[in-house]
Scaffold this motif. Sequence first.
Motif, PDB file in Angstrom:
ATOM      1  N   TYR A 213      -3.000   8.930  -5.905  1.00  0.00           N
ATOM      2  CA  TYR A 213      -3.831   7.677  -6.040  1.00  0.00           C
ATOM      3  C   TYR A 213      -4.439   7.411  -4.830  1.00  0.00           C
ATOM      4  O   TYR A 213      -5.622   6.699  -5.021  1.00  0.00           O
ATOM      5  CB  TYR A 213      -2.943   6.519  -6.587  1.00  0.00           C
ATOM      6  N   GLY A 214      -4.150   7.923  -3.560  1.00  0.00           N
ATOM      7  CA  GLY A 214      -4.619   7.058  -2.281  1.00  0.00           C
ATOM      8  C   GLY A 214      -4.028   6.090  -1.789  1.00  0.00           C
ATOM      9  O   GLY A 214      -3.523   5.226  -2.842  1.00  0.00           O
ATOM     10  N   ALA A 215      -3.940   5.717  -0.580  1.00  0.00           N
ATOM     11  CA  ALA A 215      -3.183   4.438  -0.015  1.00  0.00           C
ATOM     12  C   ALA A 215      -3.623   3.183  -0.371  1.00  0.00           C
ATOM     13  O   ALA A 215      -3.046   2.205  -0.378  1.00  0.00           O
ATOM     14  CB  ALA A 215      -3.217   4.710   1.669  1.00  0.00           C
ATOM     15  N   ALA A 216      -5.144   3.256  -0.507  1.00  0.00           N
ATOM     16  CA  ALA A 216      -5.822   2.117  -0.726  1.00  0.00           C
ATOM     17  C   ALA A 216      -5.442   1.268  -2.090  1.00  0.00           C
ATOM     18  O   ALA A 216      -5.417   0.112  -2.121  1.00  0.00           O
ATOM     19  CB  ALA A 216      -7.353   2.106  -0.932  1.00  0.00           C
ATOM     20  N   GLY A 217      -4.976   2.018  -2.989  1.00  0.00           N
ATOM     21  CA  GLY A 217      -4.384   1.414  -4.376  1.00  0.00           C
ATOM     22  C   GLY A 217      -3.074   0.608  -4.140  1.00  0.00           C
ATOM     23  O   GLY A 217      -2.994  -0.692  -4.604  1.00  0.00           O
ATOM     24  N   TYR A 218      -2.171   1.208  -3.147  1.00  0.00           N
ATOM     25  CA  TYR A 218      -1.009   0.355  -3.027  1.00  0.00           C
ATOM     26  C   TYR A 218      -1.084  -0.901  -2.177  1.00  0.00           C
ATOM     27  O   TYR A 218      -0.339  -1.841  -2.328  1.00  0.00           O
ATOM     28  CB  TYR A 218      -0.082   1.483  -2.213  1.00  0.00           C
ATOM     29  N   ALA A 219      -2.103  -0.602  -1.226  1.00  0.00           N
ATOM     30  CA  ALA A 219      -2.363  -1.957  -0.595  1.00  0.00           C
ATOM     31  C   ALA A 219      -2.939  -3.125  -1.177  1.00  0.00           C
ATOM     32  O   ALA A 219      -2.673  -4.076  -0.971  1.00  0.00           O
ATOM     33  CB  ALA A 219      -3.188  -1.337   0.731  1.00  0.00           C
ATOM     34  N   ALA A 220      -3.812  -2.764  -2.312  1.00  0.00           N
ATOM     35  CA  ALA A 220      -4.441  -3.683  -2.862  1.00  0.00           C
ATOM     36  C   ALA A 220      -3.367  -4.155  -3.735  1.00  0.00           C
ATOM     37  O   ALA A 220      -3.466  -5.286  -4.009  1.00  0.00           O
ATOM     38  CB  ALA A 220      -5.858  -2.827  -3.924  1.00  0.00           C
ATOM     39  N   LEU A 221      -2.567  -3.578  -4.401  1.00  0.00           N
ATOM     40  CA  LEU A 221      -1.689  -3.898  -5.339  1.00  0.00           C
ATOM     41  C   LEU A 221      -0.556  -4.932  -4.438  1.00  0.00           C
ATOM     42  O   LEU A 221      -0.247  -5.923  -5.089  1.00  0.00           O
ATOM     43  CB  LEU A 221      -0.903  -3.021  -5.998  1.00  0.00           C
ATOM     44  N   ALA A 222      -0.267  -4.563  -3.281  1.00  0.00           N
ATOM     45  CA  ALA A 222       0.730  -5.429  -2.591  1.00  0.00           C
ATOM     46  C   ALA A 222      -0.201  -6.902  -1.991  1.00  0.00           C
ATOM     47  O   ALA A 222       0.510  -7.823  -2.272  1.00  0.00           O
ATOM     48  CB  ALA A 222       1.103  -4.665  -1.216  1.00  0.00           C
ATOM     49  N   ASN A 223      -1.126  -6.993  -1.832  1.00  0.00           N
ATOM     50  CA  ASN A 223      -2.041  -7.791  -1.496  1.00  0.00           C
ATOM     51  C   ASN A 223      -2.224  -8.869  -2.848  1.00  0.00           C
ATOM     52  O   ASN A 223      -2.172 -10.023  -2.805  1.00  0.00           O
ATOM     53  CB  ASN A 223      -3.525  -7.535  -1.050  1.00  0.00           C
ATOM     54  N   HIS A 224      -2.491  -8.173  -4.009  1.00  0.00           N
ATOM     55  CA  HIS A 224      -2.348  -8.686  -5.013  1.00  0.00           C
ATOM     56  C   HIS A 224      -1.324  -9.853  -5.333  1.00  0.00           C
ATOM     57  O   HIS A 224      -1.095 -10.917  -5.626  1.00  0.00           O
ATOM     58  CB  HIS A 224      -2.609  -8.023  -6.200  1.00  0.00           C
ATOM     59  N   PHE A 225      -0.137  -9.075  -5.452  1.00  0.00           N
ATOM     60  CA  PHE A 225       1.182  -9.535  -5.669  1.00  0.00           C
ATOM     61  C   PHE A 225       1.452 -10.878  -4.656  1.00  0.00           C
ATOM     62  O   PHE A 225       2.105 -11.694  -5.093  1.00  0.00           O
ATOM     63  CB  PHE A 225       2.353  -8.425  -5.377  1.00  0.00           C
ATOM     64  N   ALA A 226       0.935 -10.733  -3.482  1.00  0.00           N
ATOM     65  CA  ALA A 226       1.146 -11.666  -2.625  1.00  0.00           C
ATOM     66  C   ALA A 226       0.564 -13.163  -2.786  1.00  0.00           C
ATOM     67  O   ALA A 226       1.000 -14.041  -2.337  1.00  0.00           O
ATOM     68  CB  ALA A 226       0.563 -11.263  -1.060  1.00  0.00           C
ATOM     69  N   SER A 227      -0.385 -13.106  -3.651  1.00  0.00           N
ATOM     70  CA  SER A 227      -1.175 -14.322  -4.104  1.00  0.00           C
ATOM     71  C   SER A 227      -1.079 -14.637  -5.523  1.00  0.00           C
ATOM     72  O   SER A 227      -1.642 -15.662  -5.943  1.00  0.00           O
ATOM     73  CB  SER A 227      -2.475 -14.322  -3.466  1.00  0.00           C
ATOM     74  N   SER A 228      -0.664 -13.650  -6.534  1.00  0.00           N
ATOM     75  CA  SER A 228      -1.132 -13.828  -7.837  1.00  0.00           C
ATOM     76  C   SER A 228       0.219 -13.285  -8.682  1.00  0.00           C
ATOM     77  O   SER A 228       0.729 -12.133  -8.242  1.00  0.00           O
ATOM     78  CB  SER A 228      -2.046 -13.213  -8.383  1.00  0.00           C
ATOM     79  N   ARG A 229       0.619 -13.818  -9.906  1.00  0.00           N
ATOM     80  CA  ARG A 229       1.533 -13.237 -10.706  1.00  0.00           C
ATOM     81  C   ARG A 229       0.816 -12.736 -11.938  1.00  0.00           C
ATOM     82  O   ARG A 229       1.556 -12.266 -12.827  1.00  0.00           O
ATOM     83  CB  ARG A 229       2.505 -14.222 -11.275  1.00  0.00           C
TER      84      ARG A 229
ATOM     85  N   TYR B 138       4.039  11.905  -1.655  1.00  0.00           N
ATOM     86  CA  TYR B 138       2.893  11.122  -1.076  1.00  0.00           C
ATOM     87  C   TYR B 138       2.707   9.694  -1.671  1.00  0.00           C
ATOM     88  O   TYR B 138       2.238   8.891  -0.937  1.00  0.00           O
ATOM     89  CB  TYR B 138       1.443  12.055  -1.030  1.00  0.00           C
ATOM     90  N   SER B 139       3.022   9.639  -2.975  1.00  0.00           N
ATOM     91  CA  SER B 139       3.264   8.281  -3.579  1.00  0.00           C
ATOM     92  C   SER B 139       4.144   7.237  -2.752  1.00  0.00           C
ATOM     93  O   SER B 139       3.510   6.130  -2.469  1.00  0.00           O
ATOM     94  CB  SER B 139       3.283   8.424  -5.274  1.00  0.00           C
ATOM     95  N   ALA B 140       5.198   7.820  -2.564  1.00  0.00           N
ATOM     96  CA  ALA B 140       6.332   7.316  -2.027  1.00  0.00           C
ATOM     97  C   ALA B 140       5.762   6.725  -0.775  1.00  0.00           C
ATOM     98  O   ALA B 140       6.018   5.494  -0.193  1.00  0.00           O
ATOM     99  CB  ALA B 140       7.496   7.675  -2.120  1.00  0.00           C
ATOM    100  N   PHE B 141       5.328   7.607   0.253  1.00  0.00           N
ATOM    101  CA  PHE B 141       4.902   7.399   1.702  1.00  0.00           C
ATOM    102  C   PHE B 141       3.827   6.279   1.513  1.00  0.00           C
ATOM    103  O   PHE B 141       3.949   5.393   2.328  1.00  0.00           O
ATOM    104  CB  PHE B 141       4.429   8.637   1.967  1.00  0.00           C
ATOM    105  N   ASP B 142       2.873   6.231   0.696  1.00  0.00           N
ATOM    106  CA  ASP B 142       1.857   5.485   0.700  1.00  0.00           C
ATOM    107  C   ASP B 142       2.395   3.923   0.288  1.00  0.00           C
ATOM    108  O   ASP B 142       1.982   2.799   0.921  1.00  0.00           O
ATOM    109  CB  ASP B 142       0.639   5.877  -0.298  1.00  0.00           C
ATOM    110  N   ALA B 143       3.209   3.870  -0.581  1.00  0.00           N
ATOM    111  CA  ALA B 143       3.697   2.808  -1.026  1.00  0.00           C
ATOM    112  C   ALA B 143       4.770   1.850  -0.286  1.00  0.00           C
ATOM    113  O   ALA B 143       4.524   0.927   0.278  1.00  0.00           O
ATOM    114  CB  ALA B 143       4.537   3.119  -2.324  1.00  0.00           C
ATOM    115  N   LEU B 144       5.500   2.907   0.764  1.00  0.00           N
ATOM    116  CA  LEU B 144       6.100   2.197   1.738  1.00  0.00           C
ATOM    117  C   LEU B 144       5.219   1.647   2.967  1.00  0.00           C
ATOM    118  O   LEU B 144       5.575   0.584   3.440  1.00  0.00           O
ATOM    119  CB  LEU B 144       7.273   3.558   2.356  1.00  0.00           C
ATOM    120  N   ARG B 145       4.307   2.388   3.226  1.00  0.00           N
ATOM    121  CA  ARG B 145       3.450   1.750   4.171  1.00  0.00           C
ATOM    122  C   ARG B 145       2.836   0.575   3.652  1.00  0.00           C
ATOM    123  O   ARG B 145       2.317  -0.092   4.598  1.00  0.00           O
ATOM    124  CB  ARG B 145       2.293   2.998   4.437  1.00  0.00           C
TER     125      ARG B 145
END
Length: 303
Positions: free
Chosen positions: A130-146, A36-43
Amino acid sequence: MASFDLVILAAGVGSRFGGVKQVQPVGPHGELIIEYSAFDALRAGFGRLVLVIRKEIESDFRAAIGRRLEAHVDVRYVFQETEMVGAGSRASSPPTASPRTKPWGTGHAVLAAKDVVDRPFAVLNADDFYGAAGYAALANHFASSRDYALVGYPLRQTLSEHGAVSRGICRFDDAGRLRGITELTRIEATPHGAKQTEADGLVRLLSGDEVVSMNNWGFTPSLFPQLERLFAEFLATRGADPKAEFYLPAAVSTLIGRNEARVTVLKSTDAWFGLTYKEDVPAARAALAALIAAGKYPSPLWG
């Protein structure tokens, strides 16, 4: 093309669980939490999965996880070994007064991935959902910040009904930035929140609203040389203690205290649950069944 890696820490011994909990089926078709972690991360846009495991459980992992995941994501295996003491060096035996029987901890586990990971990456535990929202939040963070990032959860949302747990309690500055993490052990749920019992028997009452780190992090490769330096310091001061662990939250807390890292705190709206004890398995299965019924996941997971 996806530009993030997902590093999953799966080298823990699982002494409280009583077995290799990373391969414990929880989904209706035998799916594992790690799937489920891998599935959410891929999405969310992650493109590569790095599994940090112990060499002695490699065959179980490849049999139970590799067949399921490798058809859907690029999977790499790296090994956390007690002999690895930093900067690519290896000790002829662990630098302890007594033989070491467990890995050096989560900070050391991340170091095992340093030769594979060369782009922004997330870090999480294999046995935690962890749920899908955390992966989306991290991806959005990486898109704009290091800057580094942490996905935090309320303490009450992370406790087990079946025994005590360890948690990293987050501290914030006035602007809401992470200032440090205090690792507390032996935390138990109470009717009004939680309590933590010190080794000397002193009891600390907790509200349950404290934000805790569940090892759901976002980093860049600049973390690796920082961890190498901190692990060398750890070995110099605590390497003779066979029970001492080099915790990732404590390492990040040290980096923040030295003004060597900035950590953005992200918050997930999804529920967290994990497998600390075997008694946690029915609750995890029920939670996943409810998410599937709500249309959050397909069943079977991979179609």
